[in-house]
Design a protein around this motif. Structure first.
Motif, short mmCIF file in Angstrom:
data_model
loop_
_atom_site.label_atom_id
_atom_site.label_comp_id
_atom_site.label_asym_id
_atom_site.label_seq_id
_atom_site.Cartn_x
_atom_site.Cartn_y
_atom_site.Cartn_z
N ASP A 134 53.24 33.74 43.05
CA ASP A 134 51.82 34.36 42.59
C ASP A 134 50.92 34.62 43.90
N VAL A 155 49.26 37.90 45.35
CA VAL A 155 47.70 38.19 45.60
C VAL A 155 47.29 38.63 46.98
N ALA A 190 50.00 33.24 36.23
CA ALA A 190 49.85 34.39 36.71
C ALA A 190 49.73 35.58 35.68
N ASP A 236 45.92 35.75 34.70
CA ASP A 236 45.26 36.29 35.88
C ASP A 236 45.50 37.56 36.28
N ASP A 273 48.28 38.64 37.44
CA ASP A 273 48.96 38.65 38.86
C ASP A 273 50.54 39.04 38.91
N LYS A 331 42.90 43.97 41.96
CA LYS A 331 44.28 44.36 41.45
C LYS A 331 44.47 46.00 41.59
N ARG A 365 41.00 39.67 48.10
CA ARG A 365 42.42 39.07 48.51
C ARG A 365 42.27 38.02 49.51
#
Length: 586
Positions: free
Chosen positions: A81, A85, A111, A114, A116, A239, A427
């Protein structure tokens, strides 16, 4: 960072130049799986071996894909995960059937909450034994269906490579999330020479990225006429790799910015327009801005309860512009007066192009600066009281480069790290938000270390309770000689539980504290890492300097004030504008 330790010997490895990438020859389902990962550009995977997944590992033996053997499957999922990210592409984890697969579940759910991107590959008993309660059999696709973007049960050796490629691509497509492929052992062992193609998401799952013209026009007009506009940058800005566009929009139109916790770093926190993050433990000035804005421009957020508090009291005076790539999030929790469905960056640019004028928000900006002065993020640190955790976070931030990657577990330490570290880039903040998974920090630091450049610093800010949940992963950091620094804010409590018990349960500390706690510095040394124990302010700078200078995993056990609480705080379901600055205000 060390290279993979279980490399083939010279006698059994294929002959090739050091810089020549290899592709696995497809002779079986397992080699097709590995070829699919290679086609997708996968460089690193995290996992734990076992019977049903063993054919996949055998195929990995001759691959250039680096495999990191974790101490526990949960650690593998958190590492994958965090790798995703930091890297901006799906992380990959592997586990065997039964308990191996179920041990991944927490990380998959994390994940999923979020958004991810992650691909999980799980072994399964042979197809003809499915449903017979065979050794280490679990209905993995059934268990994980509610917590994956999509999952697959491989049914053919000829097609399994394409299935894995599709799952990888789907994990990162549109709104990211975890996918899973369950691999029966007979499918992995079955013969095939069919080579998988490039990783592609199904055509039916390609999201709408270009915003609708009418939606853009309506949003632009709402922003132009606003007197108190406020931008809210969520995790979707990260993202969608849209931080540059979002920052440019904020600075061009001089609109203040708040972020969600997953959106931390999308706007530099030392920028004059940035009010930091909002919500339950967000800054007072961010929560005041949300309470009084007349136009909230929310980008890539699902408006979860830790951000909104009570729905009825959230941004009560605002028209809401909501930009999101996932139409399911529009008006799910907070009604969107002006929905804009599409890619975050493209939507921001389209609205910017459509706008003829910036809103006149000079007085509003002054008001936001006034709130910054009225509700500063500060704390008392008397010499006659134990070491304050906020001081440790600030000292660590000052001693590390600006773009340091920070991972955390979950609890008070997580909030202090988010509050007192100044983040300037996306990030760089890697934490568990929606699921709130204690133990996330150490395996996440391992994943982040493999994803980061060699010259980047990786720090884990953990709590004693979170650290104990995944401390076994320290063995991986030592084995791989990973340069990570773990800082434990040790108050000998499950701190957030203790804080809530004091505030809402009349101070009854049931199962919140420890009568005994390990010496984490000594435990670190037993693992083969370096360890320090710190009790006073005077010891803090030297310990941090020595730990950061050590080329390998290090642990600093900071014995901090057990009575310290996290403030500001919005009580659960309360109004953001009525945040408490002390327990007697709750």
């Amino acid at each position: 960072m060390s290279e993979r330790t279980a490399a083939p010997t010279e006698t059994d490895a294929p002959t090739r130049a050091d810089d020549e990438p290899t592709q696995t020859e497809v002779t079986s389902g397992s080699t097709a799986v590995v070829r699919a990962l290679e086609n997708a550009g996968v460089e690193t995977a995290f996992g734990v071996q076992g019977g049903a997944i063993m054919p996949i590992y055998d195929a990995l033996y001759h691959s250039d894909i680096r495999h990191v053997t974790m101490a526990h499957e949960q650690g593998a999922s958190h590492a994958a995960d965090a790798y995703g990210v930091v890297k901006g592409e799906p992380g990959v984890c592997l586990a065997t059937s039964g308990p191996g697969a179920t041990n991944l579940v927490t990380g998959i759910a994390d994940a999923n909450m979020d958004s991810d991107a992650m691909l999980a590959l799980t072994g399964q008993v042979p197809s003809d034994m499915v449903g017979s309660d065979a050794f280490q059999e679990t209905d993995t696709t059934g268990v994980t269906a509610p917590i994956t973007k999509h999952n697959y049960f491989a049914s053919s050796s000829d097609t399994v490579g394409d299935v894995v490629g599709e799952a990888f691509a789907l994990a990162g497509e549109g709104r990211p999330g975890p996918t899973l492929v369950d691999l029966p052992k007979d499918i992995s062992l079955g013969e095939t020479d069919r080579e998988p193609g490039a990783a592609r998401a199904p055509a039916t799952c390609i999201p709408k990225t270009e915003p609708d013209t009418h939606e853009v026009e309506a949003a632009a007009r709402a922003i132009e006429r606003a007197e108190k506009p406020l931008l809210l940058f969520g995790g979707g800005v990260v993202k969608g790799n849209a931080a540059e566009e979002a920052r440019a929009f904020a600075t061009e139109h001089q609109i203040p910015v708040v972020t969600t916790m997953p959106g931390i770093g999308t706007m530099p926190e030392d920028h004059e327009l940035c009010l930091s993050w909002a919500g339950m433990h967000g800054t007072g000035y961010a929560n005041m801005a949300i309470t009084h804005t007349d136009c909230l421009i929310a980008i890539g957020t699902r408006f979860d309860d830790r951000l909104t508090g009570g729905i009825d009291t959230f941004a009560p005076e605002a028209e809401v512009v909501h930009i999101d790539i996932d139409p399911a999030e529009i008006s799910k929790n907070i009604h969107a007066d002006y929905p804009v469905i599409g890619d975050a960056g493209r939507a921001i640019e389209a609205i910017d192009t459509e706008m003829d004028n910036s809103p006149d928000a000079r007085e509003w900006c002054e008001q936001c600066l006034t709130w910054k002065d009225e509700y500063p993020m500060d704390y008392a640190a008397p010499d006659d009281e134990p070491l304050k955790p906020q001081f440790v976070v600030e000292a660590l931030d000052e001693a590390t480069p600006d773009e340091t990657i920070v991972t955390t577990g979950v609890g008070q330490h997580q909030m202090w790290a988010a509050q007192y570290w100044t983040f300037r880039e996306p990030r760089r903040w890697v934490s568990s938000h929606g699921l709130g998974t204690m133990g996330y920090g150490v395996p996440a630091a391992i994943g982040a270390r493999f994803a980061a450049d060699d010259d980047e610093t990786v720090v884990c800010v953990d709590g004693d309770a979170s650290f104990l949940m995944t401390i076994q992963e320290l063995s991986v950091a030592v084995r791989e000689n990973l340069d990570i620094t773990i800082v434990v804010l040790n108050n000998e409590y499950i701190g957030m539980v203790r804080q809530w018990q004091d505030a809402f349960f009349e101070g009854r500390h049931m199962a919140a504290g420890y009568d005994w706690c390990p010496q984490f510095d000594k435990l670190a040394e037993a693992f083969g890492a370096r360890g320090w124990a710190v009790d006073s302010y005077e010891e803090v700078p030297d310990a941090i300097e020595e730990a950061l200078a050590y080329d390998g995993p290090s642990v600093i056990d900071f014995h901090v004030d057990p009575a310290e609480n996290v403030y500001p705080m919005v009580s659960s379901g309360g109004a953001n504008g009525k945040f408490a600055l002390s327990e007697d205000q709750l």
